[in-house]
Design a protein around this motif. Structure first.
Motif, PDB file in Angstrom:
ATOM      1  N   LYS A  23       1.917   9.262  13.398  1.00 20.54           N
ATOM      2  CA  LYS A  23       3.539   9.461  13.382  1.00 20.54           C
ATOM      3  C   LYS A  23       4.216   8.019  13.362  1.00 20.54           C
ATOM      4  CE  LYS A  23       3.711  13.901  15.587  1.00 20.54           C
ATOM      5  NZ  LYS A  23       4.104  14.567  17.043  1.00 20.54           N
ATOM      6  N   MET A  24       3.464   7.129  14.034  1.00 20.43           N
ATOM      7  CA  MET A  24       4.231   5.614  13.996  1.00 20.43           C
ATOM      8  C   MET A  24       4.169   5.107  12.477  1.00 20.43           C
ATOM      9  SD  MET A  24       2.428   3.428  16.817  1.00 20.43           S
ATOM     10  CE  MET A  24       1.576   4.293  18.140  1.00 20.43           C
ATOM     11  N   LEU A  25       3.048   5.847  11.520  1.00 19.94           N
ATOM     12  CA  LEU A  25       3.519   5.436  10.034  1.00 19.94           C
ATOM     13  C   LEU A  25       4.724   6.298   9.459  1.00 19.94           C
ATOM     14  CD1 LEU A  25      -0.391   5.103   9.607  1.00 19.94           C
ATOM     15  CD2 LEU A  25       1.445   3.410   9.492  1.00 19.94           C
ATOM     16  N   ARG A  26       4.983   7.215  10.220  1.00 19.11           N
ATOM     17  CA  ARG A  26       6.018   8.124   9.802  1.00 19.11           C
ATOM     18  C   ARG A  26       5.501   9.370   8.861  1.00 19.11           C
ATOM     19  NH1 ARG A  26       8.316   3.031   8.678  1.00 19.11           N
ATOM     20  NH2 ARG A  26       7.723   3.404   6.577  1.00 19.11           N
ATOM     21  N   MET A  27       4.266   9.746   8.822  1.00 19.78           N
ATOM     22  CA  MET A  27       3.626  10.843   8.233  1.00 19.78           C
ATOM     23  C   MET A  27       3.709  11.940   9.050  1.00 19.78           C
ATOM     24  SD  MET A  27       0.813   8.773   5.818  1.00 19.78           S
ATOM     25  CE  MET A  27       0.231   7.880   6.796  1.00 19.78           C
ATOM     26  N   HIS A  28       4.800  12.642   9.247  1.00 20.37           N
ATOM     27  CA  HIS A  28       5.109  13.682  10.369  1.00 20.37           C
ATOM     28  C   HIS A  28       4.319  15.074   9.541  1.00 20.37           C
ATOM     29  CE1 HIS A  28       7.362  11.237  12.926  1.00 20.37           C
ATOM     30  NE2 HIS A  28       7.932  11.081  11.574  1.00 20.37           N
ATOM     31  N   LYS A  29       4.201  15.279   8.212  1.00 20.63           N
ATOM     32  CA  LYS A  29       3.893  16.488   7.511  1.00 20.63           C
ATOM     33  C   LYS A  29       2.761  16.014   6.646  1.00 20.63           C
ATOM     34  CE  LYS A  29       7.733  19.110   8.571  1.00 20.63           C
ATOM     35  NZ  LYS A  29       8.851  20.092   7.897  1.00 20.63           N
ATOM     36  N   VAL A  30       2.045  17.077   6.239  1.00 25.39           N
ATOM     37  CA  VAL A  30       1.042  17.067   5.127  1.00 25.39           C
ATOM     38  C   VAL A  30       1.645  16.746   3.859  1.00 25.39           C
ATOM     39  CG1 VAL A  30      -0.636  18.277   3.793  1.00 25.39           C
ATOM     40  CG2 VAL A  30      -0.556  18.475   6.241  1.00 25.39           C
ATOM     41  N   ASN A  31       1.298  16.103   2.870  1.00 24.00           N
ATOM     42  CA  ASN A  31       1.951  15.687   1.467  1.00 24.00           C
ATOM     43  C   ASN A  31       2.980  14.637   1.745  1.00 24.00           C
ATOM     44  OD1 ASN A  31       0.011  16.907   0.012  1.00 24.00           O
ATOM     45  ND2 ASN A  31       1.192  18.774   0.263  1.00 24.00           N
ATOM     46  N   HIS A  32       3.167  13.848   2.935  1.00 27.83           N
ATOM     47  CA  HIS A  32       4.345  13.009   2.898  1.00 27.83           C
ATOM     48  C   HIS A  32       3.583  11.462   2.634  1.00 27.83           C
ATOM     49  CE1 HIS A  32       7.645  14.822   5.833  1.00 27.83           C
ATOM     50  NE2 HIS A  32       7.323  15.529   4.623  1.00 27.83           N
ATOM     51  N   GLY A  33       4.240  10.550   1.992  1.00 25.22           N
ATOM     52  CA  GLY A  33       3.795   9.500   1.628  1.00 25.22           C
ATOM     53  C   GLY A  33       4.921   8.334   1.941  1.00 25.22           C
ATOM     54  N   VAL A  34       4.215   7.373   2.292  1.00 25.65           N
ATOM     55  CA  VAL A  34       4.980   6.163   2.731  1.00 25.65           C
ATOM     56  C   VAL A  34       4.550   4.799   2.176  1.00 25.65           C
ATOM     57  CG1 VAL A  34       5.729   6.854   5.005  1.00 25.65           C
ATOM     58  CG2 VAL A  34       3.676   5.737   5.131  1.00 25.65           C
ATOM     59  N   LEU A  35       5.304   3.830   1.932  1.00 32.67           N
ATOM     60  CA  LEU A  35       5.029   2.474   1.567  1.00 32.67           C
ATOM     61  C   LEU A  35       4.664   1.794   2.612  1.00 32.67           C
ATOM     62  CD1 LEU A  35       7.886   1.971  -1.124  1.00 32.67           C
ATOM     63  CD2 LEU A  35       5.384   2.204  -1.438  1.00 32.67           C
ATOM     64  N   ILE A  36       3.595   0.828   2.985  1.00 33.42           N
ATOM     65  CA  ILE A  36       3.061   0.016   4.072  1.00 33.42           C
ATOM     66  C   ILE A  36       2.908  -1.285   3.360  1.00 33.42           C
ATOM     67  CG2 ILE A  36       1.508   0.123   5.697  1.00 33.42           C
ATOM     68  CD1 ILE A  36       1.353   2.931   5.492  1.00 33.42           C
ATOM     69  N   TRP A  37       3.233  -2.392   4.026  1.00 39.80           N
ATOM     70  CA  TRP A  37       2.739  -3.754   3.580  1.00 39.80           C
ATOM     71  C   TRP A  37       1.521  -3.999   4.462  1.00 39.80           C
ATOM     72  CZ3 TRP A  37       7.458  -1.902   3.190  1.00 39.80           C
ATOM     73  CH2 TRP A  37       8.294  -2.252   2.110  1.00 39.80           C
ATOM     74  N   GLY A  38       0.674  -4.652   3.705  1.00 42.82           N
ATOM     75  CA  GLY A  38      -0.706  -4.963   4.167  1.00 42.82           C
ATOM     76  C   GLY A  38      -0.851  -6.101   5.279  1.00 42.82           C
ATOM     77  N   LYS A  39      -0.048  -5.873   6.005  1.00 41.43           N
ATOM     78  CA  LYS A  39      -0.299  -6.786   7.219  1.00 41.43           C
ATOM     79  C   LYS A  39      -1.678  -6.311   8.385  1.00 41.43           C
ATOM     80  CE  LYS A  39       4.616  -8.138   7.342  1.00 41.43           C
ATOM     81  NZ  LYS A  39       5.702  -7.594   8.215  1.00 41.43           N
ATOM     82  N   TYR A  84       0.961  -1.388   0.057  1.00 42.80           N
ATOM     83  CA  TYR A  84      -0.016   0.197  -0.051  1.00 42.80           C
ATOM     84  C   TYR A  84       0.877   1.151  -0.146  1.00 42.80           C
ATOM     85  CZ  TYR A  84      -3.928  -2.927   1.423  1.00 42.80           C
ATOM     86  OH  TYR A  84      -4.970  -3.769   1.356  1.00 42.80           O
ATOM     87  N   PHE A  85       0.430   2.483  -0.411  1.00 46.99           N
ATOM     88  CA  PHE A  85       1.046   3.810  -0.405  1.00 46.99           C
ATOM     89  C   PHE A  85      -0.030   4.629   0.339  1.00 46.99           C
ATOM     90  CE2 PHE A  85       2.580   7.676  -1.715  1.00 46.99           C
ATOM     91  CZ  PHE A  85       3.805   7.496  -1.324  1.00 46.99           C
ATOM     92  N   ALA A  86       0.538   5.205   1.147  1.00 46.43           N
ATOM     93  CA  ALA A  86      -0.375   6.016   2.100  1.00 46.43           C
ATOM     94  C   ALA A  86       0.057   7.605   2.142  1.00 46.43           C
ATOM     95  CB  ALA A  86      -0.571   5.825   3.531  1.00 46.43           C
ATOM     96  N   ILE A  87      -0.784   8.594   1.610  1.00 45.46           N
ATOM     97  CA  ILE A  87      -0.421   9.827   1.847  1.00 45.46           C
ATOM     98  C   ILE A  87      -1.251  10.805   3.021  1.00 45.46           C
ATOM     99  CG2 ILE A  87      -0.341  11.880   0.293  1.00 45.46           C
ATOM    100  CD1 ILE A  87      -0.477  10.333  -2.108  1.00 45.46           C
ATOM    101  N   ARG A  88      -0.465  11.665   3.821  1.00 48.11           N
ATOM    102  CA  ARG A  88      -1.145  12.364   4.607  1.00 48.11           C
ATOM    103  C   ARG A  88      -1.856  13.537   3.821  1.00 48.11           C
ATOM    104  NH1 ARG A  88       1.103  14.810  10.442  1.00 48.11           N
ATOM    105  NH2 ARG A  88      -0.645  15.927  10.850  1.00 48.11           N
ATOM    106  N   ILE A  89      -2.962  13.924   3.986  1.00 47.99           N
ATOM    107  CA  ILE A  89      -3.611  14.850   3.135  1.00 47.99           C
ATOM    108  C   ILE A  89      -4.197  15.854   4.149  1.00 47.99           C
ATOM    109  CG2 ILE A  89      -6.172  15.283   1.948  1.00 47.99           C
ATOM    110  CD1 ILE A  89      -4.341  13.314   0.665  1.00 47.99           C
ATOM    111  N   ARG A  90      -4.247  15.697   5.484  1.00 55.12           N
ATOM    112  CA  ARG A  90      -4.817  16.764   6.327  1.00 55.12           C
ATOM    113  C   ARG A  90      -3.872  17.025   7.356  1.00 55.12           C
ATOM    114  NH1 ARG A  90     -10.913  15.656   8.413  1.00 55.12           N
ATOM    115  NH2 ARG A  90     -10.502  17.792   8.792  1.00 55.12           N
ATOM    116  N   GLY A  91      -4.032  18.141   8.063  1.00 57.11           N
ATOM    117  CA  GLY A  91      -3.035  18.657   9.054  1.00 57.11           C
ATOM    118  C   GLY A  91      -3.391  18.152  10.554  1.00 57.11           C
TER     119      GLY A  91
END
Length: 178
Positions: free
Chosen positions: A44-60, A24-31
């Motif tokens: 924050k555990m998902l490492r999306m500290h700011k808006v428009n930051h995206g991370v790769l996440i495995w579907g566990k 999966y890819f997740a993007i933070r949209i809102r502040g």
């Protein structure tokens, strides 16, 4: 009475099928103003500290639970191989904030180029927490989307907005944000 007990004993137990994890890819949209503290901690555990930051996440299961908990502030969906290759080329970074290139992938990992690294990521052969790609940054800092978000950023995808599980629209959203 004996027949009822036999019927109960013959029922099969439910067995969960183990599926290979989906990327999966997740993007933070809102502040964060007005956000619940537990949701902020999860983001924050998902490492999306700011808006428009995206991370790769495995579907566990644990990660999917975290994504569902934050669905009012992020957009997520399954990323395809073509989009992942483009994302790694354009927004991939290495320690020292240097752009990710084929040479660096060859030096830092056992893969020859970005294409083979992307294929391995999609298949689940390698993950960001492993030593193989520890020098590659897991967070992608994206631009705001060209021509804006789909609908409203306060509504979910099924209501005409951008939030929550957006299925394959995440690939289009990534292309708009590169």
């Amino acid at each position: 009475m004996m027949a009822e007990n036999e019927i109960i004993m013959k029922k099969k137990s439910k067995v969960k099928e183990i599926k290979p994890p989906v990327l999966y890819f997740a993007i933070r949209i809102r502040g964060s103003p007005g956000m619940n503290r537990k949701i902020l901690d999860t983001i924050k555990m998902l490492r999306m500290h700011k808006v428009n930051h995206g991370v790769l996440i495995w579907g566990k299961e644990s990660y999917i639970g975290m994504l569902k908990k934050c669905k009012d502030y992020i957009a997520y969906g399954e990323i395809d191989e073509k989009t992942l290759i483009r994302l790694l080329r354009v927004r991939g970074r290495v320690e020292g904030n240097k752009p990710l290139t084929d040479e660096q992938v060859k030096n830092l990992t056992k893969y020859n180029d970005i294409k083979t690294l992307a294929k391995a990521l999609i298949k689940g052969e390698v993950q960001y927490r492993s030593k193989d790609i520890s020098k590659i940054k897991p967070v992608f800092r994206l631009h705001p989307p060209k021509k804006g978000h789909l609908g409203n950023i306060k509504k979910h995808f099924k209501e005409g907005g951008t939030l929550g599980y957006v299925e394959n629209y995440i690939n289009e959203l990534i292309h708009k944000m590169l």
